[in-house]
Write an enzyme that holds these catalytic residues in place. Structure first.
Site, short mmCIF file in Angstrom:
data_model
loop_
_atom_site.label_atom_id
_atom_site.label_comp_id
_atom_site.label_asym_id
_atom_site.label_seq_id
_atom_site.Cartn_x
_atom_site.Cartn_y
_atom_site.Cartn_z
CG ASP A 95 -20.62 -6.43 5.66
OD1 ASP A 95 -19.44 -6.12 4.91
OD2 ASP A 95 -21.34 -5.29 6.09
CG HIS A 96 -19.76 -5.26 1.22
ND1 HIS A 96 -19.80 -4.99 2.44
CD2 HIS A 96 -20.13 -4.58 0.53
CE1 HIS A 96 -20.40 -3.71 2.46
NE2 HIS A 96 -20.60 -3.57 1.13
CG ASP A 160 -20.77 0.86 3.07
OD1 ASP A 160 -20.52 -0.21 2.48
OD2 ASP A 160 -21.85 1.28 3.01
NE ARG A 448 -26.15 3.53 -3.39
CZ ARG A 448 -24.75 3.62 -2.56
NH1 ARG A 448 -23.97 2.76 -2.47
NH2 ARG A 448 -24.54 4.66 -1.78
CB SER A 643 -19.96 2.72 -3.84
OG SER A 643 -18.83 2.40 -3.10
NE ARG A 645 -18.05 0.41 -5.13
CZ ARG A 645 -19.14 -0.10 -5.80
NH1 ARG A 645 -19.20 -0.22 -7.16
NH2 ARG A 645 -20.48 -0.48 -5.11
C1 MIC Z 1 -22.64 -0.11 -1.74
O1 MIC Z 1 -23.73 -0.26 -1.19
O2 MIC Z 1 -22.33 0.26 -2.93
C2 MIC Z 1 -21.49 -0.85 -0.99
C3 MIC Z 1 -20.82 -1.92 -1.60
O3 MIC Z 1 -21.54 -0.92 0.39
C4 MIC Z 1 -20.38 0.54 -1.16
C5 MIC Z 1 -19.10 0.30 -0.53
C6 MIC Z 1 -18.19 -0.75 -1.55
O4 MIC Z 1 -18.22 -0.50 -2.65
O5 MIC Z 1 -17.54 -1.61 -1.05
C7 MIC Z 1 -20.84 1.81 -0.17
O6 MIC Z 1 -22.10 1.94 -0.26
O7 MIC Z 1 -19.97 2.55 0.06
FE1 SF4 Z 2 -24.03 -3.92 2.03
FE2 SF4 Z 2 -23.78 -1.45 0.81
FE3 SF4 Z 2 -25.93 -3.08 0.49
FE4 SF4 Z 2 -25.70 -2.00 2.71
S1 SF4 Z 2 -26.15 -0.95 0.60
S2 SF4 Z 2 -26.28 -3.88 2.41
S3 SF4 Z 2 -23.55 -2.01 3.10
S4 SF4 Z 2 -23.76 -3.49 0.01
#
Ligand code: MIC
Ligand code: SF4
Length: 754
Positions: A95-96, A160, A448, A643, A645
């Site tokens: 999805d990312h 995530d 976010r 995140s 990550r």
């Molecule tokens: C995000 O919303 O910041 C992400 C991208 O979904 C991250 C995960 C990632 O960095 O791959 C998260 O929220 O954990």
């Molecule tokens: Fe994807 Fe993270 Fe955004 Fe949710 S918050 S849509 S998991 S990038």
């Protein structure tokens, strides 16, 4: 079908007995999340009461979910663990890695062309180890999990931070780094500090323009980005029972923005309706038999003040829509105050884009409410002043919303329908003109809004709000538009108002899809070969970090003293860098490039103490590494917010940093650092942050006596030869100290397998 009713029945069979035993041991009624936690102890039957906020506890979660951007590193690590299959049902969701540009069809094909190497890797590893694979376009991990896997009373971890979305269906669902996922998939205990509990009592009922999103935007305003750290947020009260399952999902999802370990609602009629609507009658039937266990005990509801560490009450009847932002999700402004607040702060009033989507707000109900506003605009002769884009949460949502005419309504209003994927939410947005870095405003229904997050432009002011508000604001084109009071002028020059949105909790004609994008793993994966090309720029097999040499670390140099907000987006940026998530060395070239250097207030410009010259953070780190000099990162409050990550921990480690010393940490990041064999330390005296100078050398004085509960002494040698000795606190327990000594948690697993 994709979910596993036998596994769920197995959990339920044990739940009653374990919860009863826990109640006897703890000696008081239990809240809902305590019941789930005690029912998931690694050792089975509860034998001790755990102290919230103190005891480390070993759990055994029921499931693991991973998304494509974090799954690469999680699975590269899992491949080293030496297992044949995952110990619990696990899934990967693509999805990312899908950019939003012109619209779903073209964008999806483009993503497949660009990232086939990574998708193929994930698919073959999934096949090999018995992991369910959700193809690109199937949807956003948390929406797909809610529709297929989340179940009341269950416990899940996900790589995530928005994994808590499944709390909307009564699950303890926790966001973790990939190394934690490896523990669970390898059948090892998964450790968590027994969380504190925040109770949020919801009274009254939402009406008019107020939505579940406004509940969590209000909570974020009250608790701030670190107010939930180390706690589970439990929602209850008559207001809670008036919300839909997906609405509750929205609230739990954004609990990540207050740093909460997870958030949860008890099982109720709305959960049952959602389970049945998503084709899970058997789960609903099983849950109904256990209803008393899938909620807090009655005493908790009648005297919540006796059971929670903190209690908040919110009257849903009094809520008005809110917009949180810019640059942080806890800066809350009620819509009625936006005119004066935006003007006073000089926020650009014209809104360039309205975006609906993300795991937080992309359900059928969300689209239906936003579509009802879009339909009114069409009926009343209005057009959208802002550009307007939509990412449905899953193929099931998209197909059903399409069948029911919502997508056409949006398109009639000139909206672009992007892929069922994260898209702009994570900087996967090829926004025209973003490189000009012009000051502008966007509103979105995501969670976010850190600087640069959506489009890479540091001057984009992003505001988080509900999907229906995004629709209304996109139509008006103004940040300070209040649909409750303001009129708009239509094509005929008449004044019109938008009525409050109308939504449908669940599709009247049921959910539908043709191909939901799920691919089950082959029965026997032992012959599946996983290929990683050694010359690939996107994938790299892991080498494993070196164990600690048993000596005090001395002569370490300061890599950067980060000033102010330093989220994981600052430490390891997403957007264009997502493509290197499977290649540790390549992605390390973005290490801390977004963090502000406290000494010159610039980003990506730090002093190389070997040469005295200023240069990018990654280059400077590499120079220290090449010279065999360890480096140290210093940071402020809530370091590593955002995140899950683990790249944000692995990259500095890979580049030779040994410790991160900060005023305070966000939970997932602190654990990620520990797992990767780094020292995650906090100033015992927060004022010592000010003692750190640009040319400092760090000497650990008693690392050789590293023990739980005992602060470490660090000597700072300043440029003029003067010295300070400071104390650094840590939260390492015995086991975690072993991770440090072994070089990483994974090294320990490997040693055990060998
Ligand atoms: C995000 O919303 O910041 C992400 C991208 O979904 C991250 C995960 C990632 O960095 O791959 C998260 O929220 O954990
Ligand atoms: Fe994807 Fe993270 Fe955004 Fe949710 S918050 S849509 S998991 S990038």
């Amino acid at each position: 079908m994709a979910f596993d009713i036998d596994m769920i029945k197995g959990v339920y069979a044990k739940m009653q007995e374990r919860v009863d035993a826990a109640k006897a041991i703890v000696g008081r009624p239990l809240t809902y999340s305590e019941k789930i936690l005690y029912a998931h102890l690694f050792d089975g039957q509860p034998t001790a009461a755990y102290t919230r906020g103190e005891s480390y506890v070993d759990f055994t979660p029921d499931r693991v979910a991973m998304q494509d951007a974090t799954a690469q590193m999680a699975l590269l690590q899992f491949m080293q663990a030496g297992k044949v299959k995952t110990a619990v049902p696990s899934t990967v969701h693509c999805d990312h890695l899908i950019q939003a540009k012109v619209g779903a069809k073209t964008d999806l094909q483009e993503a497949i062309n660009k990232s086939s190497e990574v998708f193929n890797f994930l698919e073959s590893v999934s096949n090999k180890y018995g992991i369910g694979f959700w193809k690109p376009g199937a949807g956003i991990i948390h929406q797909v999990v809610l529709e297929n896997y989340a179940f009341p009373g269950g416990m899940m971890i996900g790589t995530d931070s928005h994994t808590p979305n499944a709390g909307g269906l009564g699950m303890v669902a926790i966001g973790v780094g990939g190394a934690d996922a490896v523990d669970v998939m390898a059948g090892m205990p998964w450790e968590l500090k027994m969380p504190k509990l925040i109770g949020i009592k919801l009274t009254g009922e939402l009406s008019g323009w107020a939505s579940p999103k406004d509940v969590i935007l209000e909570v974020a305003g009250l608790l701030t980005v670190k107010g939930g750290t180390g706690a589970i947020v439990e929602y209850f009260g008559e207001g809670a029972e008036s919300l839909s399952a997906t609405g509750k999902g929205t609230i739990c999802n954004m609990g990540a923005e207050i740093g909460a370990t997870t958030s949860i609602f008890a099982y109720d009629d709305a959960s049952e309706r959602y389970l049945r609507a998503t084709d899970r009658d058997d789960v609903a039937d099983a849950a109904n038999e256990l209803r008393a266990y899938l909620r807090s005990d009655d005493e908790v509801y009648s005297n919540p003040e006796n059971f929670y560490d903190q209690l908040i009450e919110i009257n849903l009847s009094e809520l008005e829509p809110r917009l949180n932002g810019p640059f942080t999700p806890d800066l809350m402004t009620p819509v009625s105050k936006m005119k004066e607040t935006a003007a006073a702060n000089g926020w650009p009033m014209d809104v360039e884009w309205g975006l609906i989507g993300s795991c937080t707000n992309s359900s059928y109900e969300d689209l239906s409410r936003a579509a009802s506003i879009a339909q009114q605009a069409i009926d009343k002769g209005l057009v959208t002043k802002s550009s307007f884009g939509i990412n449905p949460g899953s193929e099931q949502v998209r197909y059903t919303a399409d069948r029911d005419g919502f997508l056409k309504t949006f398109e009639d209003l000139d909206a672009v329908i992007f892929t069922n994927a994260c898209g702009p939410c994570i900087g996967q947005w090829d926004r025209e003109g973003a490189d000009k870095e012009e000051k502008n405003t966007i509103v979105h229904s995501f969670n976010r809004n850190f600087k640069k997050r959506a489009d890479g432009n540091p001057n984009t002011y992003a505001f988080v709000t509900s999907p229906e508000m995004v629709a209304a604001i996109a139509i008006s084109g103004r940040l300070d538009f209040n649909p409750l009071t303001d009129k708009l002028i239509n094509k005929n020059g008449e004044e019109v108002m938008l009525d409050a949105p109308k939504g449908e909790e669940l599709p009247a004609n049921g959910y539908a899809y043709e191909d939901n994008g799920y691919q089950a793993p082959v029965e026997d994966g032992s012959n599946v070969e996983v290929i990683v090309n050694p010359s690939s720029e996107r994938l790299q097999l892991l080498a494993g970090f070196k164990p600690w040499n048993g000596q005090n670390i001395t002569g370490a140099k300061l890599l950067i003293k980060a000033y102010g907000k330093c989220t994981t987006d600052h430490i390891s940026m997403a957007g264009p860098w997502l493509r290197f998530r499977g290649h540790l060395d390549n992605i390390s070239n973005n290490t801390l490039i977004g963090a502000v250097n406290a000494f010159n207030e610039e980003v990506n410009s730090v002093k190389n103490q070997l040469t005295g010259e200023y240069g990018p953070v990654p280059d400077t780190a590499r120079a220290y590494k090449a010279a065999g000099v360890p480096s140290i990162i210093v940071g402020d409050e809530n370091y590593g917010e955002g995140s899950s990550r683990e790249h944000a921990a692995m990259q500095p480690r890979h580049l030779g940093s040994v410790a991160v010393l900060v005023r305070s940490f966000a939970r997932i990041h602190e654990t990620n650092l520990k797992k990767q064999g780094m020292l995650a330390l906090t100033f015992a005296d927060k004022a010592d942050y000010d003692k750190i100078q640009e040319d400092d050398i760090f000497n650990f004085l008693d690392l050789t006596e590293f023990t739980p509960g005992k602060p470490l002494k660090i000597e700072l040698v300043h440029a003029d030869g003067s010295k300070d000795i400071i104390l650094a606190n840590h939260t390492y327990n015995e086991q975690q100290i072993k991770w440090f000594k072994a070089g990483s948690a994974l090294n320990l697993i490997k040693a055990q397998e060998a």
